[in-house]
Scaffold this active site. Structure first.
Site, PDB file in Angstrom:
ATOM      1  N   GLN A 107       0.805  -1.216   0.000  1.00 51.86           N
ATOM      2  CA  GLN A 107       0.000   0.000   0.000  1.00 51.86           C
ATOM      3  C   GLN A 107       0.842   1.273   0.000  1.00 51.86           C
ATOM      4  O   GLN A 107       0.313   2.353  -0.204  1.00 51.86           O
ATOM      5  CB  GLN A 107      -0.956   0.010   1.201  1.00 51.86           C
ATOM      6  CG  GLN A 107      -2.019  -1.069   1.118  1.00 51.86           C
ATOM      7  CD  GLN A 107      -2.919  -1.012   2.318  1.00 51.86           C
ATOM      8  OE1 GLN A 107      -2.631  -1.580   3.369  1.00 51.86           O
ATOM      9  NE2 GLN A 107      -4.031  -0.299   2.166  1.00 51.86           N
ATOM     10  N   HIS A 141      -7.224  -9.263   6.547  1.00 52.78           N
ATOM     11  CA  HIS A 141      -7.314  -8.175   5.566  1.00 52.78           C
ATOM     12  C   HIS A 141      -5.916  -7.731   5.143  1.00 52.78           C
ATOM     13  O   HIS A 141      -5.628  -7.610   3.940  1.00 52.78           O
ATOM     14  CB  HIS A 141      -8.101  -7.003   6.166  1.00 52.78           C
ATOM     15  CG  HIS A 141      -8.216  -5.827   5.250  1.00 52.78           C
ATOM     16  ND1 HIS A 141      -9.385  -5.517   4.587  1.00 52.78           N
ATOM     17  CD2 HIS A 141      -7.312  -4.884   4.870  1.00 52.78           C
ATOM     18  CE1 HIS A 141      -9.192  -4.435   3.849  1.00 52.78           C
ATOM     19  NE2 HIS A 141      -7.928  -4.026   4.012  1.00 52.78           N
ATOM     20  N   HIS A 152      -3.288  -8.299   1.439  1.00 53.88           N
ATOM     21  CA  HIS A 152      -2.495  -7.331   0.678  1.00 53.88           C
ATOM     22  C   HIS A 152      -1.150  -7.911   0.243  1.00 53.88           C
ATOM     23  O   HIS A 152      -0.706  -7.662  -0.882  1.00 53.88           O
ATOM     24  CB  HIS A 152      -2.255  -6.045   1.479  1.00 53.88           C
ATOM     25  CG  HIS A 152      -3.391  -5.090   1.444  1.00 53.88           C
ATOM     26  ND1 HIS A 152      -3.831  -4.478   0.287  1.00 53.88           N
ATOM     27  CD2 HIS A 152      -4.189  -4.626   2.436  1.00 53.88           C
ATOM     28  CE1 HIS A 152      -4.845  -3.683   0.562  1.00 53.88           C
ATOM     29  NE2 HIS A 152      -5.087  -3.755   1.864  1.00 53.88           N
TER      30      HIS A 152
END
Length: 186
Positions: free
Chosen positions: A49, A142, A146
């Protein structure tokens, strides 16, 4: 250092992240990731991210308040996960509305199993194997997604994905209001 958050449409979010060489000094990057996550009001952040395709994510749910006695105590849930591997997911699937810093202003119900067993290295390169359940398990699942190149929208039905197609296209083009710095796909 606060990094811009990479948003939906950037290929780094769809890559399976690479292992980090054991013993690599990760302290500064981890500190930067916490700072970036805090600036964006997140409770988890994975290295992809911020544009880095490595197997690292951080979580910090210590600011989540207990609304009642049945809520989980998150006061100690701040940690880094290096080279994590989920060993097992178990229990009933339960739905919860998830969001993601890489997909600003979009939240949808996602079903996940209630318990996760995970092996990882901490910031000092100590090998850990632990089991988490409830909200802690969900946050880990979660963020783990990623580093596997998955996003929470991958769990949605084809119909729901079609309904969100326009919003996702806008995010890819940078047509989104985020309250934190974002990096638009090139």
């Amino acid at each position: 250092m606060i990094y811009p958050i990479v948003v939906y449409g950037d290929p780094v979010l769809r890559q399976k992240a690479k292992d980090i060489e054991k013993g690599t000094d990760m302290k500064q990057l981890i500190a930067d990731m916490y700072e970036t996550m805090d600036a964006a009001n997140g409770i988890g952040l994975a290295a992809p991210q911020i544009g880095k395709s490595i197997r690292l994510f951080v979580v910090d749910a210590t600011a989540l308040e207990k609304e009642d006695e049945e809520d989980e105590d998150m006061s100690d849930f701040k940690m880094a996960f290096i080279n994590a591997q989920i060993l097992d997911e178990d229990g009933e699937e339960w739905e919860f509305e998830e969001g993601c810093l890489s997909i600003p202003n979009l939240r949808e119900g996602v079903f996940r199993q209630e318990t996760v067993r995970i092996r990882y290295y901490d910031e000092q390169w100590n090998l850990k194997e632990e089991t988490y359940d409830g909200m802690k398990a969900r946050i880990i699942q979660h963020e783990y997604d990623h580093i596997e190149g998955k996003l929470f929208i991958d769990y949605l039905s084809p119909f729901k994905k079609r309904l969100l197609k326009g919003k996702l296209a806008d995010i890819t083009k940078g047509k989104v209001n985020a309250e934190y710095r974002i990096a638009i796909p090139k």
